[in-house]
Write a protein that holds these residues in place. Structure first.
Motif, PDB file in Angstrom:
ATOM      1  N   SER A   5      -7.850  -0.173  -3.125  1.00  0.00           N
ATOM      2  CA  SER A   5      -7.183  -0.841  -1.965  1.00  0.00           C
ATOM      3  C   SER A   5      -7.912  -0.863  -0.932  1.00  0.00           C
ATOM      4  CB  SER A   5      -5.850   0.067  -1.855  1.00  0.00           C
ATOM      5  OG  SER A   5      -5.167   0.326  -2.815  1.00  0.00           O
ATOM      6  N   LEU A   6      -9.015   0.064  -0.690  1.00  0.00           N
ATOM      7  CA  LEU A   6      -9.709  -0.134   0.456  1.00  0.00           C
ATOM      8  C   LEU A   6     -11.042  -0.872   0.323  1.00  0.00           C
ATOM      9  CD1 LEU A   6      -9.032   3.548   2.020  1.00  0.00           C
ATOM     10  CD2 LEU A   6      -7.910   1.085   2.525  1.00  0.00           C
TER      11      LEU A   6
ATOM     12  N   PHE B 149       0.851  -1.119   0.050  1.00  0.00           N
ATOM     13  CA  PHE B 149      -0.073   0.117  -0.014  1.00  0.00           C
ATOM     14  C   PHE B 149       1.097   1.234  -0.096  1.00  0.00           C
ATOM     15  CE2 PHE B 149      -2.502   3.244   2.216  1.00  0.00           C
ATOM     16  CZ  PHE B 149      -3.619   3.234   1.376  1.00  0.00           C
TER      17      PHE B 149
ATOM     18  N   LEU C  12      -1.283   7.935  -0.344  1.00  0.00           N
ATOM     19  CA  LEU C  12      -2.349   7.872  -0.693  1.00  0.00           C
ATOM     20  C   LEU C  12      -3.152   8.484   0.788  1.00  0.00           C
ATOM     21  CD1 LEU C  12      -2.832   4.577  -2.610  1.00  0.00           C
ATOM     22  CD2 LEU C  12      -2.731   7.044  -3.451  1.00  0.00           C
ATOM     23  N   LEU C  13      -2.714   8.082   1.780  1.00  0.00           N
ATOM     24  CA  LEU C  13      -3.494   8.578   3.118  1.00  0.00           C
ATOM     25  C   LEU C  13      -3.315  10.202   3.168  1.00  0.00           C
ATOM     26  CD1 LEU C  13      -1.847   6.115   5.580  1.00  0.00           C
ATOM     27  CD2 LEU C  13      -4.176   5.932   4.429  1.00  0.00           C
TER      28      LEU C  13
ATOM     29  N   ARG D 247      -7.258   4.440  -6.764  1.00  0.00           N
ATOM     30  CA  ARG D 247      -6.413   3.705  -6.279  1.00  0.00           C
ATOM     31  C   ARG D 247      -6.705   3.361  -4.650  1.00  0.00           C
ATOM     32  NH1 ARG D 247      -0.318   5.761  -6.613  1.00  0.00           N
ATOM     33  NH2 ARG D 247      -0.044   3.741  -5.806  1.00  0.00           N
ATOM     34  N   LEU D 248      -7.250   4.344  -4.036  1.00  0.00           N
ATOM     35  CA  LEU D 248      -7.699   4.214  -2.648  1.00  0.00           C
ATOM     36  C   LEU D 248      -9.056   3.291  -2.747  1.00  0.00           C
ATOM     37  CD1 LEU D 248      -7.110   7.949  -1.060  1.00  0.00           C
ATOM     38  CD2 LEU D 248      -6.532   5.678  -0.530  1.00  0.00           C
ATOM     39  N   ARG D 249      -9.859   3.724  -3.767  1.00  0.00           N
ATOM     40  CA  ARG D 249     -11.013   2.961  -3.797  1.00  0.00           C
ATOM     41  C   ARG D 249     -10.627   1.458  -3.876  1.00  0.00           C
ATOM     42  NH1 ARG D 249     -14.309   7.482  -7.219  1.00  0.00           N
ATOM     43  NH2 ARG D 249     -15.521   8.434  -5.429  1.00  0.00           N
TER      44      ARG D 249
ATOM     45  N   LEU E  61      -6.271  11.103   1.017  1.00  0.00           N
ATOM     46  CA  LEU E  61      -7.662  10.801   1.861  1.00  0.00           C
ATOM     47  C   LEU E  61      -7.844  11.703   2.815  1.00  0.00           C
ATOM     48  CD1 LEU E  61     -10.113   8.901   2.099  1.00  0.00           C
ATOM     49  CD2 LEU E  61      -8.482   7.482   3.634  1.00  0.00           C
TER      50      LEU E  61
ATOM     51  N   LEU F  59     -15.699   5.527  -0.816  1.00  0.00           N
ATOM     52  CA  LEU F  59     -15.269   6.472   0.008  1.00  0.00           C
ATOM     53  C   LEU F  59     -15.875   7.642  -0.054  1.00  0.00           C
ATOM     54  CD1 LEU F  59     -11.299   5.839  -0.451  1.00  0.00           C
ATOM     55  CD2 LEU F  59     -12.591   5.129   1.410  1.00  0.00           C
TER      56      LEU F  59
END
Length: 317
Positions: free
Chosen positions: A47-48, A6, A10-11, A43-45, A14, A52
């Protein structure tokens, strides 16, 4: 989510999206383009495994999952920022901690009293600890005792050690002022070689060895001295000499300090005896540590008077 792969950057994206509710404003906050923020959100969507944000008019509304991340994520990012930020200006009056020094008791006599007084006035919550040197393995003192500073004779050092030259330490011969064998000598005279070799000596030796730099100097002129006793601390050497007819070789600075206090005479040795260079050494990991750096400089300042140009002819160039 595979945390090992990860992208932690990206945090930040977010967090900015949670704060701004807009890819445009988040990009402005982070110095990124809108397209870069949108790509990061995708990418966040992935990975998580959560949308979001849901678009509502001109705003992005956080999902329940993303909303639950808002405060803990901000706290973690702030803590990380604090950890990685340069240390604040060091204030000795409010700082607290320990500073451990590895040295012989010469340092306890010559500098520790002044250090204690200075810390009491300038840094009342910092504790100084003096611990013994490890015989014949000075660097082990730094590791075994986890010492912040070691005061040692100059020697070759590994690359992970830093050092500061502090003072030269010439030797003088000491004898008690009522010793009948030195009646004809005044303090500061050179002791005759025959007398030096005939009298019995007490030797400073933490590990009980019966030879030292003085014996090596005598061997060069084909002579030997008589070692009657070894003592592991300089204070003990001085006390033995003050209460017997034994003599000793000790650092000049110590001889000058204690001579009048305990009734000693001091004399120049008759042989060529090099003056060791005393250095302060410390692990490079403490180079920029605020407390260690500050106390280390205070110690060095206190030691400057120990080399006021004593016996300049003996000092190496």
């Amino acid at each position: 989510m595979n945390f090992a792969t990860f992208d932690l950057n990206l945090l930040r994206v977010l967090d900015a999206l949670l704060t701004e509710g807009s890819t445009v404003k988040a990009g402005e906050k982070l110095g990124l383009s809108q397209s870069a923020v949108s790509a990061a959100l995708a990418r966040l969507r992935h990975s998580l495994d959560d949308p979001l944000f849901i678009r509502q008019g001109n705003r992005l509304v956080a999902t329940e999952f993303a909303e639950n991340l808002r405060h803990p994520l901000r706290q973690e990012l702030e803590q990380l920022e604090q950890i990685l930020s340069p240390p604040k200006a060091f204030d000795p009056m409010t700082a607290s901690g320990n500073f451990k020094i590895s040295s012989s008791d010469f340092f306890a006599e010559m500098v520790m009293p002044q250090l204690g007084d200075m810390l009491y006035k300038k840094a009342p919550n910092i504790t100084a600890n003096l611990v013994d040197l490890v015989p014949y393995d000075y660097l082990d003192s730094l590791e075994r005792y986890d010492a912040d500073l070691a005061i040692i004779p100059d020697t070759e050092l590994p690359e992970w050690i830093n050092k500061r030259a502090l003072f030269y330490s010439p030797f003088l011969v000491i004898a008690r002022d009522t010793n009948p064998h030195v009646d004809s000598l005044a303090t500061g005279d050179t002791m005759p070689l025959d007398l030096l070799c005939d009298l019995h000596h007490v030797l400073f030796s933490p590990e009980g060895k019966t030879s030292s730099i003085g014996d090596a100097a005598l061997a060069k002129v084909g002579r030997r001295r008589r070692i009657a006793m070894t003592v592991p601390v300089f204070s003990g050497v001085c006390r033995v000499v003050a209460e017997s007819d034994l003599i000793a070789l000790i650092p000049s600075q110590l001889a000058f300090k204690v001579a009048s206090e305990i009734g000693l005479k001091y004399f120049e040795p008759p042989m060529d005896l090099p003056a060791p260079l005393i250095v302060g050494v410390w692990h490079k990991r403490f180079d920029k540590a605020p407390l260690q750096s500050w106390v280390r400089e205070q110690v060095f300042d206190l030691m400057r008077p120990l080399d006021p140009g004593l016996l300049p002819a003996r000092h190496p160039a």
